[in-house]
Motif scaffolding. Sequence first.
Motif, short mmCIF file in Angstrom:
data_model
loop_
_atom_site.label_atom_id
_atom_site.label_comp_id
_atom_site.label_asym_id
_atom_site.label_seq_id
_atom_site.Cartn_x
_atom_site.Cartn_y
_atom_site.Cartn_z
N LYS A 135 -35.21 93.70 68.47
CA LYS A 135 -34.08 92.63 67.79
C LYS A 135 -32.84 93.47 67.43
CE LYS A 135 -33.00 88.86 65.92
NZ LYS A 135 -32.95 87.48 66.64
N GLU A 138 -31.01 94.06 70.78
CA GLU A 138 -30.39 92.77 71.17
C GLU A 138 -29.09 92.42 70.39
OE1 GLU A 138 -31.34 87.95 71.05
OE2 GLU A 138 -33.05 89.30 70.70
N GLU A 142 -25.27 92.49 71.90
CA GLU A 142 -24.37 91.29 71.73
C GLU A 142 -23.05 91.53 71.05
OE1 GLU A 142 -24.33 86.97 69.68
OE2 GLU A 142 -26.15 88.33 69.35
#
Length: 533
Positions: A135, A138, A142
């Motif tokens: 997580k 990710e 981003e």
Amino acid sequence: MCVCLKEIKRVYFVLDLNSEIHELYLSWNFGYSYCVVHVKDFKSDLSTACMLAFHVNKAIYVRNPALNKSYTPNHTSFCLQSIQTMSQSGDSSSDDFDATDELDPAMAYTLQDFLAEQEFLDSIGRQIAGKLKAKLEEQSAESSRRRSGPRRHIPRDHAAAHQKLVANYFCEKPLYTPEMFRRRFRMSKPLFLRIVDALSNWSPYFTDRVDAINREGLSPLQKCTAAMRMLAYGTAADQLDEVLMLGASTSLDCLSAFAQGIIEVFGEEYLRPPTPEEILRLMEIGHARGFPGMLGSIDCMHWQWKNCPMEWRGQFTGHHGVPTMILEAVASYDLRIWHAYFGVAGSNNDINVLNRSPLFISTLKGEAPRIQYTINGRQYDTGYYLADGIYPEWATFVKSIPLPQNDKNKLFAKLQEGARKDVERAFAALQSRFSIVNRPAKFWKRAAIGSIMQACVILHNMIVEDERKPFNVPLDLNRNPQISSVLPPEVMHGAHPVFEDVLRRSATIRDRETHIQLKSDLVENIWDRFGEQ
């Protein structure tokens, strides 16, 4: 279906392969030492419920209401088999539990159980860590996609900005006059150049340097000018970028280094108490104004803290309605600040600040010069400060008379309140010279705000000393000359004070009878000198 746990110690939220947290409901029976763990969907989460029931406790009690039996398993597989048997046997909605069943600890929790528990917890920890890491990766990817692109470089010509600054103010025939320099820099040009030279000797930061690719950096004049403009006008950090070619972050660094340099280089000279010669001069001027033995006037000033952290706002918010920090100062007739104590939260009053202030520390230690003077034929051995009504009735404070009724008291109140305005005028001069003190502080750290205030007080004293005008003491041959003297301190600096002597000096400072007698003698002295006028 429910699993009853006795002597529960800890509860773990277990993740299955689908990364969903099972909904667990805990209910305590305070009459007995057990907890009932309700699983929302027992049939689909049977294995997880059994593992949770096993690892959360050292002892597991499983009740089969249909067979009216209680099982005390000591292994997960047996517990799972028992629960499966109960789920297939019939009624699974009953929560009955016999809290009086006893259990042998050695039978309920063995070494194999402990090893199985640790292996289970390690596997759960690895699953959680892996999913959290994925997580975070990710989110990082981003975020990097949003900030993609090279950093923008602004080519600033530092050398040209330096030459322009020199042509405007520091060459033989500058563009702007000395009066304009004094108004914009708040001080004379020789004093400013003295500060630049002292800071250049103090730190390499205020010297001419080149960077890694041999480009000229900012000059000491540019850095000191940027810092002085921010102090004098309270401007934003990037307001001088077009003129001095300094970015916002560089301007803030210059301001921080400039304030620290002012404190370390000039603080010892311009934040010290008066010397014996200066004390004698202050007493002579005080006698000419009708207050023999006066060393100055004392008061407090608030500086608003705009970016005060939310958890500190209650502590720093006082009668002003906004977070502030307090400056306690003692000023003389020429607006020089002899004592400055800053940083107390704004919710305190002047008495709280006085109790924390180091104003009388040297006097308590016996390291302050001793003072002797005579008023109305009575000798006193303690100097005093003019103060307003909130200060305590100590021998070191002289306050005005509220609601005076006769002419003597009215004249005394008029002269005392007029002389006490010295510290108020010093605060006004400090705020007018350095607008950053007059505006809400936008710094986040208390240490940074304290450094700015100390630097402004030091610069204020330097300007006062540079522009001081002599005070002419009138000589009256028809009156006896005032006898005032300053004696060496009782204790040399660095010696360990005797506690009994400290208590004696503290009682002398706080003596209320001396305060009342001194005030009465001052009323008579002022009426004798200025009553006819």
